[in-house]
Design a protein around this motif. Structure first.
Motif, PDB file in Angstrom:
ATOM      1  N   TYR A 186      26.896  33.049  32.289  1.00  0.00           N
ATOM      2  CA  TYR A 186      27.131  33.311  33.706  1.00  0.00           C
ATOM      3  C   TYR A 186      28.449  34.053  33.896  1.00  0.00           C
ATOM      4  N   VAL A 187      29.459  33.672  33.107  1.00  0.00           N
ATOM      5  CA  VAL A 187      30.766  34.322  33.224  1.00  0.00           C
ATOM      6  C   VAL A 187      30.691  35.767  32.742  1.00  0.00           C
ATOM      7  N   THR A 188      30.181  35.973  31.559  1.00  0.00           N
ATOM      8  CA  THR A 188      30.181  37.325  30.976  1.00  0.00           C
ATOM      9  C   THR A 188      29.296  38.291  31.764  1.00  0.00           C
ATOM     10  N   SER A 189      28.204  37.813  32.312  1.00  0.00           N
ATOM     11  CA  SER A 189      27.277  38.707  33.021  1.00  0.00           C
ATOM     12  C   SER A 189      27.713  39.007  34.454  1.00  0.00           C
ATOM     13  N   ASN A 190      28.556  38.175  35.006  1.00  0.00           N
ATOM     14  CA  ASN A 190      28.968  38.364  36.399  1.00  0.00           C
ATOM     15  C   ASN A 190      30.453  38.677  36.538  1.00  0.00           C
ATOM     16  N   LEU A 191      31.147  38.878  35.439  1.00  0.00           N
ATOM     17  CA  LEU A 191      32.598  39.011  35.470  1.00  0.00           C
ATOM     18  C   LEU A 191      33.050  40.242  36.260  1.00  0.00           C
ATOM     19  N   ALA A 192      32.485  41.396  36.002  1.00  0.00           N
ATOM     20  CA  ALA A 192      32.931  42.629  36.667  1.00  0.00           C
ATOM     21  C   ALA A 192      32.736  42.533  38.181  1.00  0.00           C
ATOM     22  N   ASP A 193      31.562  42.079  38.602  1.00  0.00           N
ATOM     23  CA  ASP A 193      31.302  41.969  40.043  1.00  0.00           C
ATOM     24  C   ASP A 193      32.207  40.926  40.685  1.00  0.00           C
ATOM     25  N   PHE A 194      32.459  39.843  39.973  1.00  0.00           N
ATOM     26  CA  PHE A 194      33.305  38.761  40.516  1.00  0.00           C
ATOM     27  C   PHE A 194      34.732  39.250  40.721  1.00  0.00           C
ATOM     28  N   LEU A 195      35.231  40.062  39.782  1.00  0.00           N
ATOM     29  CA  LEU A 195      36.594  40.576  39.916  1.00  0.00           C
ATOM     30  C   LEU A 195      36.707  41.488  41.142  1.00  0.00           C
ATOM     31  N   LYS A 196      35.771  42.357  41.304  1.00  0.00           N
ATOM     32  CA  LYS A 196      35.808  43.300  42.443  1.00  0.00           C
ATOM     33  C   LYS A 196      35.713  42.546  43.771  1.00  0.00           C
ATOM     34  N   LYS A 197      34.827  41.546  43.795  1.00  0.00           N
ATOM     35  CA  LYS A 197      34.568  40.806  45.027  1.00  0.00           C
ATOM     36  C   LYS A 197      35.783  39.985  45.461  1.00  0.00           C
ATOM     37  N   ASN A 198      36.532  39.460  44.528  1.00  0.00           N
ATOM     38  CA  ASN A 198      37.612  38.524  44.847  1.00  0.00           C
ATOM     39  C   ASN A 198      38.998  39.046  44.454  1.00  0.00           C
ATOM     40  N   TRP A 199      39.124  40.344  44.180  1.00  0.00           N
ATOM     41  CA  TRP A 199      40.363  40.875  43.613  1.00  0.00           C
ATOM     42  C   TRP A 199      41.576  40.665  44.511  1.00  0.00           C
ATOM     43  N   SER A 200      41.421  40.718  45.754  1.00  0.00           N
ATOM     44  CA  SER A 200      42.573  40.623  46.665  1.00  0.00           C
ATOM     45  C   SER A 200      42.917  39.183  47.054  1.00  0.00           C
ATOM     46  N   SER A 201      42.144  38.196  46.624  1.00  0.00           N
ATOM     47  CA  SER A 201      42.411  36.798  47.008  1.00  0.00           C
ATOM     48  C   SER A 201      43.599  36.242  46.212  1.00  0.00           C
ATOM     49  N   ASP A 202      44.297  35.273  46.814  1.00  0.00           N
ATOM     50  CA  ASP A 202      45.435  34.653  46.139  1.00  0.00           C
ATOM     51  C   ASP A 202      44.996  33.887  44.887  1.00  0.00           C
ATOM     52  N   GLU A 203      43.850  33.257  44.964  1.00  0.00           N
ATOM     53  CA  GLU A 203      43.349  32.501  43.809  1.00  0.00           C
ATOM     54  C   GLU A 203      43.083  33.425  42.632  1.00  0.00           C
ATOM     55  N   MET A 204      42.560  34.620  42.920  1.00  0.00           N
ATOM     56  CA  MET A 204      42.319  35.580  41.850  1.00  0.00           C
ATOM     57  C   MET A 204      43.631  36.075  41.258  1.00  0.00           C
ATOM     58  N   LYS A 205      44.597  36.353  42.110  1.00  0.00           N
ATOM     59  CA  LYS A 205      45.883  36.827  41.618  1.00  0.00           C
ATOM     60  C   LYS A 205      46.539  35.799  40.683  1.00  0.00           C
ATOM     61  N   GLU A 206      46.437  34.528  41.034  1.00  0.00           N
ATOM     62  CA  GLU A 206      47.009  33.467  40.196  1.00  0.00           C
ATOM     63  C   GLU A 206      46.283  33.361  38.853  1.00  0.00           C
ATOM     64  N   ALA A 207      44.955  33.499  38.891  1.00  0.00           N
ATOM     65  CA  ALA A 207      44.162  33.403  37.664  1.00  0.00           C
ATOM     66  C   ALA A 207      44.462  34.569  36.728  1.00  0.00           C
ATOM     67  N   VAL A 208      44.607  35.760  37.274  1.00  0.00           N
ATOM     68  CA  VAL A 208      44.897  36.931  36.457  1.00  0.00           C
ATOM     69  C   VAL A 208      46.300  36.844  35.867  1.00  0.00           C
ATOM     70  N   GLU A 209      47.249  36.363  36.648  1.00  0.00           N
ATOM     71  CA  GLU A 209      48.626  36.236  36.141  1.00  0.00           C
ATOM     72  C   GLU A 209      48.698  35.254  34.970  1.00  0.00           C
ATOM     73  N   ALA A 210      47.933  34.177  35.054  1.00  0.00           N
ATOM     74  CA  ALA A 210      47.897  33.212  33.947  1.00  0.00           C
ATOM     75  C   ALA A 210      47.330  33.853  32.683  1.00  0.00           C
ATOM     76  N   LEU A 211      46.316  34.691  32.837  1.00  0.00           N
ATOM     77  CA  LEU A 211      45.737  35.391  31.685  1.00  0.00           C
ATOM     78  C   LEU A 211      46.743  36.394  31.098  1.00  0.00           C
ATOM     79  N   ARG A 212      47.514  37.042  31.949  1.00  0.00           N
ATOM     80  CA  ARG A 212      48.507  38.021  31.499  1.00  0.00           C
ATOM     81  C   ARG A 212      49.595  37.339  30.659  1.00  0.00           C
ATOM     82  N   ILE A 213      50.078  36.206  31.133  1.00  0.00           N
ATOM     83  CA  ILE A 213      51.106  35.459  30.403  1.00  0.00           C
ATOM     84  C   ILE A 213      50.577  35.011  29.035  1.00  0.00           C
TER      85      ILE A 213
END
Length: 411
Positions: A186-213
């Motif tokens: 479910y994650v791998t098949s929906n990842l690209a669409d999920f990122l685009k759909k939620n990219w500007s949300s605060d929850e997404m920003k926090e999740a991406v920052e954790a991955l960057r670190i």
């Protein structure tokens, strides 16, 4: 013919002449030989011959004075058994020819007559024989209980009393196939669409920052496959950052990493899938029955999984069997420590407020089982369909069950 006794010195010296035997009075002799009616009858029948025999005995005594002591001694020895002599002398029995000494005396006839039967005395009872007791090992008692080993120690046959249960999820409470074939895809098949759909949300920003670190740490640690995640700016587009995120997540999932940042992002996506009905948590039937039993016994239930706490709550909160979160008193993930480290279980025991020995841990992962036992937990391996095969040593050294209903009762 009668037997007489003579003594010889053990050193070969000449034996002294025997002293004349003390005469025994007829009255005394009569007391010795009239113990039973049978002996009296025999003496009466021979009364007519007594006088003649005594006369002949007197003549024989006059002519054979040197032999009389031996005859008297023989008579006396018949009435009184020979006592043991000192070790320095030996005894021999010598035959005496009655033809040479004259007719047998009354005393000799009485001595030769069979003795009347008497009641056995303690002396006639054979002394007990000391039978040597061979030493032997204690008998082997075959136990009906099954042994258990904690990292090389003897494995207990059953469980000791416990007050809390801490359970893994994947391969323990839910099928490993559900995770591998439903949640991960479910994650791998929906990842690209999920990122685009939620990219500007605060929850997404926090999740991406954790991955960057995490990516920066992996690169610093020399992991060649680690992908850096750029920071969006005037020169770096959102599409470029999203591609970096996708590359990082796919690499980590392929390696099946148990990293907090990855698990948090997966949980973030699964929440969306559960909410819209695309996902339903799958839980084994025997798990619910066991949960009911433990709750009825007053035991507290906890979850410890490499999946994030939000992801754990999604599986049980949106399960095919309804909302199961009411069973649990708490949840733990890798933020408290890695599941293969004993220290993590020590922290959990402290947080629960129980001695480690009062907690039962359930998992399909033998490395997690060993870490829990090292911390003092009781532990059971779950051998569900699709789980990694257990070695002979794993099965020998642990309690292994295929269902929660097979878990032995605590004694």
């Amino acid at each position: 013919m009668v037997l007489t006794r003579s003594k010889s010195n053990s050193q070969g010296t000449t034996a002294a002449a025997p002293a004349p035997a003390k005469a025994i009075s007829p009255a005394k002799r009569k007391g010795q030989t009239s113990a039973t009616p049978a002996s009296k009858a025999t003496k009466t029948e021979k009364a007519s011959d007594i006088s003649a025999i005594k006369n002949k005995t007197a003549e024989a005594t006059a002519t054979n004075s040197t032999e009389t002591p031996a005859i008297v001694a023989a008579e006396n020895n018949t009435a009184n058994p020979i006592q043991a002599e000192a070790p320095a002398t030996t005894e021999t029995l010598t035959s005496v020819d009655t033809a040479a000494t004259g007719p047998a005396t009354l005393d000799m006839l009485e001595a030769s007559a069979p003795p009347a039967p008497t009641a056995p005395t303690a002396a006639t009872i054979p002394a007990p024989v000391d039978v040597p007791v061979l030493s032997s090992t204690a008998p082997v008692v075959v136990s009906t209980e099954e042994p258990t080993v904690h990292d090389g120690a003897a494995k207990p046959s059953t469980l000791r009393p416990y007050d809390a249960v801490v359970s893994d999820i994947e391969g323990t409470t839910c099928p490993i196939a559900f995770v591998k074939e439903s949640l991960f895809p479910y994650v791998t098949s929906n990842l690209a669409d999920f990122l685009k759909k939620n990219w500007s949300s605060d929850e997404m920003k926090e999740a991406v920052e954790a991955l960057r670190i995490q990516a920066s740490k992996d690169i610093a640690n020399g992991l060649s496959d680690a992908t850096p995640i750029a920071v969006e700016s005037a020169d770096v587009s959102s599409e470029k950052v999203q591609k970096d995120v996708i590359a990082s997540i796919e690499w980590q999932m392929k390696a099946d990493r148990k990293i907090g940042a990855l698990k948090a992002f997966q949980g973030y996506m699964w929440k969306d899938g559960y909410a819209n009905g695309d996902l339903k948590g799958v839980v084994y039937d025997d798990v619910i029955a066991a949960f009911d039993n433990w709750k009825a016994e007053g035991k507290k239930l906890y979850i410890y999984s490499s999946g994030s706490i939000p992801a754990q709550k999604l599986i049980f909160g949106f399960s095919e069997k309804g909302d199961l979160l009411h069973y649990f008193s708490g949840h733990y993930d890798t933020s408290i420590g890695q599941k293969v480290e004993a220290e993590s279980y020590t922290k959990i025991a402290t947080d629960i407020g129980l001695e480690p020995a009062k907690i039962l841990f359930l998992s399909d992962n033998i490395h997690e089982i060993n870490a829990a036992k090292e911390a003092g937990f009781q532990a059971i391996v779950t051998d569900r369909p699709g789980n990694a095969p257990l070695t002979a040593a794993d099965q020998e050294n642990n309690i292994v069950v295929k269902s929660f209903l097979e878990i032995p009762k605590a004694l």
